[in-house]
Every structure is written in C-alpha cells, then in structure tokens.
Write a protein that holds these residues in place. Structure first.
Motif, PDB file in Angstrom:
ATOM      1  N   THR A 147       0.817  -1.223   0.000  1.00 28.98           N
ATOM      2  CA  THR A 147       0.000   0.000   0.000  1.00 28.98           C
ATOM      3  C   THR A 147       0.850   1.272   0.000  1.00 28.98           C
ATOM      4  O   THR A 147       0.296   2.379   0.133  1.00 28.98           O
ATOM      5  CB  THR A 147      -0.959   0.015   1.213  1.00 28.98           C
ATOM      6  N   THR A 148       2.158   1.153  -0.140  1.00 31.38           N
ATOM      7  CA  THR A 148       3.011   2.336  -0.212  1.00 31.38           C
ATOM      8  C   THR A 148       2.658   3.147  -1.458  1.00 31.38           C
ATOM      9  O   THR A 148       2.580   2.598  -2.562  1.00 31.38           O
ATOM     10  CB  THR A 148       4.497   1.926  -0.270  1.00 31.38           C
ATOM     11  N   PRO A 149       2.445   4.454  -1.316  1.00 33.01           N
ATOM     12  CA  PRO A 149       2.077   5.263  -2.493  1.00 33.01           C
ATOM     13  C   PRO A 149       3.176   5.254  -3.555  1.00 33.01           C
ATOM     14  O   PRO A 149       4.374   5.187  -3.236  1.00 33.01           O
ATOM     15  CB  PRO A 149       1.909   6.675  -1.905  1.00 33.01           C
ATOM     16  N   LYS A 150       2.749   5.334  -4.791  1.00 36.48           N
ATOM     17  CA  LYS A 150       3.705   5.395  -5.906  1.00 36.48           C
ATOM     18  C   LYS A 150       4.632   6.601  -5.735  1.00 36.48           C
ATOM     19  O   LYS A 150       4.179   7.710  -5.431  1.00 36.48           O
ATOM     20  CB  LYS A 150       2.951   5.501  -7.230  1.00 36.48           C
ATOM     21  N   GLY A 151       5.917   6.367  -5.900  1.00 30.22           N
ATOM     22  CA  GLY A 151       6.892   7.446  -5.815  1.00 30.22           C
ATOM     23  C   GLY A 151       7.458   7.651  -4.420  1.00 30.22           C
ATOM     24  O   GLY A 151       8.418   8.410  -4.251  1.00 30.22           O
ATOM     25  N   ILE A 163       5.327   1.523  -8.719  1.00 30.08           N
ATOM     26  CA  ILE A 163       3.971   1.251  -9.220  1.00 30.08           C
ATOM     27  C   ILE A 163       2.918   1.688  -8.204  1.00 30.08           C
ATOM     28  O   ILE A 163       3.211   1.880  -7.027  1.00 30.08           O
ATOM     29  CB  ILE A 163       3.752  -0.245  -9.564  1.00 30.08           C
ATOM     30  N   SER A 164       1.686   1.807  -8.696  1.00 26.41           N
ATOM     31  CA  SER A 164       0.583   2.263  -7.837  1.00 26.41           C
ATOM     32  C   SER A 164       0.258   1.211  -6.774  1.00 26.41           C
ATOM     33  O   SER A 164       0.409   0.015  -7.005  1.00 26.41           O
ATOM     34  CB  SER A 164      -0.665   2.531  -8.678  1.00 26.41           C
ATOM     35  N   PRO A 165      -0.220   1.673  -5.618  1.00 26.66           N
ATOM     36  CA  PRO A 165      -0.475   0.722  -4.518  1.00 26.66           C
ATOM     37  C   PRO A 165      -1.744  -0.091  -4.727  1.00 26.66           C
ATOM     38  O   PRO A 165      -2.624   0.271  -5.508  1.00 26.66           O
ATOM     39  CB  PRO A 165      -0.626   1.639  -3.307  1.00 26.66           C
TER      40      PRO A 165
END
Ligand code: SF4
Length: 317
Positions: A147-151, A163-165
């Motif tokens: 679930t870590t945000p992208k970036g 990549i997106s979470p």
C-alpha cells in the motif's frame, strides 16, 4: 476429611469488567504511533461489551501492529507472518463461544497473507479483522509495502515505489461473500471506537481498515487528511457508523451512503480523494462457513469417536 455435600453448588457472582482487566504488558511501540489508539479503542470495546477476558482471543501475524496481543490481558496468539487469519479461522471452527479479534498490518495482510485474506473474507466466519495500514513495513525498517504510495522512497526503493499501490478496500469489496467493510482513522478516537463496536456486533467477518500513523518512518503520510477534514468524506447513514452530533460536526464533507449499496461502496472506495471513513458495505445475511460446519462440535465424545471410526471403516480395504 473434606467432603462435598450433594446439594453443594459453586457460588458464582456477577462479574463487572473494567479497563484494567484488559491491560497487558506495557506497549513498546514508538511514541505517537497510531497503534496505541487502536489498543485503547479495542480495550474500551471489550470493557463496554463486557467481554470476559477468558472468552476473548486476539490473533496477529508479524509486524509492529501484530505485537498487540501482548498488550491485552486476554488469550492471544502472536503467529507467523501473514498467517493470522487461518489461525483465527481455526479457532472459530472449534471454539464458537470465543470473541475473536485479528490484528494485521498492510504488509502482513496484503502481501504474504493475501491468499488467506481473500479466503477468510469469503468464509465470513464471525470475527473482527483490524487491518492497520501505515503504508510501510515498520518492523523491518521502512521497506515498500503493497500500500506504499507510488513514488514514495523506502530502503527497498530509494527512488520511490515504481507502481501504484493496492487498494485494500476495493480488493475486499470485490471478494465473494464479503459481508462488512469499514474504514476509520487512528486519530479520531470516537469514530475509531464506534467502528470497532459496530464491527464486533456484526454477525460475520468484519473487515476494518484503519489508517494508522507511523511517525517513525512515515511522519507526513496522513498529515494532509489529519489536519484538513475537508479531505475526508464521512459516510453518513442510519445503518452505518453513527456518531454523536458533536463529533459528526467536525467533518464538513459528508456523503450519504447506504451500506447495503455494494455498487456505490465500490465507487467510493475506488475514487478517493476525498478519503472515505465509515461503513462502506454490510450484508448481515451473507453465508457463514463457521455455521455451516459447526454441526458435530457439541456431540458427546463417544458419538464423535464413533463417527471417526465409521469414516475409517468406510475406507478399509
Ligand atoms: Fe509504530 Fe512505525 Fe514505530 Fe512501528 S515503526 S511502532 S508502526 S511508529
């Protein structure tokens, strides 16, 4: 010689539990960690529902939040990474008289435990699942979680998660036989408490995602929504999480949402911001694996052994 009179009966007195009855070891979480608030809310729910400590069990996997069973004075099972849910399902299958709470994190539930997560939702056995989501692996020192945000940089992705979470709400809502999905935050104690209470009263598996602060590794992660309530959408409905007016007034952005409406629940969960908090979905009539398989638990031992022997005889060559 001590003699028991035939008409002697064990004297039992009404018991009244207070918060101290649920107090275990001193928590070792960092100061300011959102886990402290979840522990307090859980203990208050146990006290207010007067759950006997010896009839309550808290099950966890591995991670910062999974230390919680040590801090409540109930039965507990601090298990293996990602394996809290199968342990809890096993307890439910054999001990339907117990109150079961599962504590798991975003790494524990949504990575190594994903298979168990999906099937536990489908089994819909009565328990409360608290998924504490801090968007990072905290115990193992800041690694990218599902679930870590992208970036967002971490020690496994110094240039940011590429990549997106994963969205735990939409995944849970999309699972067959889902029966209760809610989201709350660690920094609003009344909403957290009301959500856990509603989850405990639900007759099936109640999945509660708790947005949980990790000031040590993700100090700014939830600050925008914590400090600006306009970024939060409070899901309002008489069948949802009902708050006192004084608390509900703190949320200027309210969305009328009937938790029986699965399609709208998916739309709300998939299209943040604003971040929804409240009850997204509830179906008290969903099938329950524990009820379907409970037959035989209360049989006398002789009958159970007879049934086992009959099964063995059927396969004897
Ligand atoms: Fe809490 Fe983060 Fe500290 Fe773990 S590392 S105890 S999640 S603040």
């Amino acid at each position: 010689m001590f003699r028991i009179e035939e008409d002697w009966e064990l004297e039992t007195r009404p018991r009244c539990f207070v918060l101290e009855d649920y107090t275990g070891q001193t928590p070792r979480w960092c100061p300011g960690c959102g886990d402290h608030a979840v522990l307090t809310a859980l203990q208050r729910v146990c006290r207010d529902e007067q759950l006997p400590p010896e009839k309550t069990v808290v099950v966890s996997g591995i991670g910062c939040s999974s230390r919680l069973p040590h801090y409540v004075n109930t039965y507990g099972f601090h298990g293996l990474h990602g394996r809290a849910l199968p342990v809890a399902c096993g307890i439910r299958a054999r001990r339907p008289d117990l109150h079961i709470f599962v504590v798991t994190g975003d790494g524990d539930c949504c990575a190594i435990g994903t298979g168990h997560w999906i099937h536990a939702i489908r089994y819909n056995m009565k328990m409360v699942v608290l998924m504490l989501d801090n968007h990072i692996y905290g115990l193992t020192k800041k690694q990218t979680s599902p679930t870590t945000p992208k970036g967002h940089p971490s020690f496994t992705h110094p240039r940011g998660s590429p990549i997106s979470p994963l969205n735990p709400l939409t995944v849970t809502l999309a699972t067959s036989n889902v029966s209760f999905v809610a989201q709350t935050v660690d920094w609003n104690a009344p909403h957290l408490y009301a959500t856990l209470s509603a989850a405990h009263r639900h007759p099936g598996l109640a999945f509660v995602r708790i947005l949980q602060r990790c000031p040590h590794y993700m100090p700014d992660e939830y600050e925008p929504i914590r400090t600006d309530p306009r970024r939060v959408a409070l899901l309002a409905h008489p069948d949802g999480i009902v708050l006192e007016d004084a608390v509900a007034r703190l949320f200027p952005n309210k969305v009328e949402h009937d938790p029986a409406d699965h399609r709208q629940a998916m739309a709300i969960a998939a299209h943040e911001p604003p971040t929804p908090i409240g009850l997204l979905y509830r179906n008290p009539d969903a099938e329950r694996y524990d009820l379907e398989t409970a037959r035989g638990i209360d049989l006398p031992l002789a009958e159970k052994l007879g049934a086992i022997q009959a099964a063995i005889d059927r396969h004897r060559i």
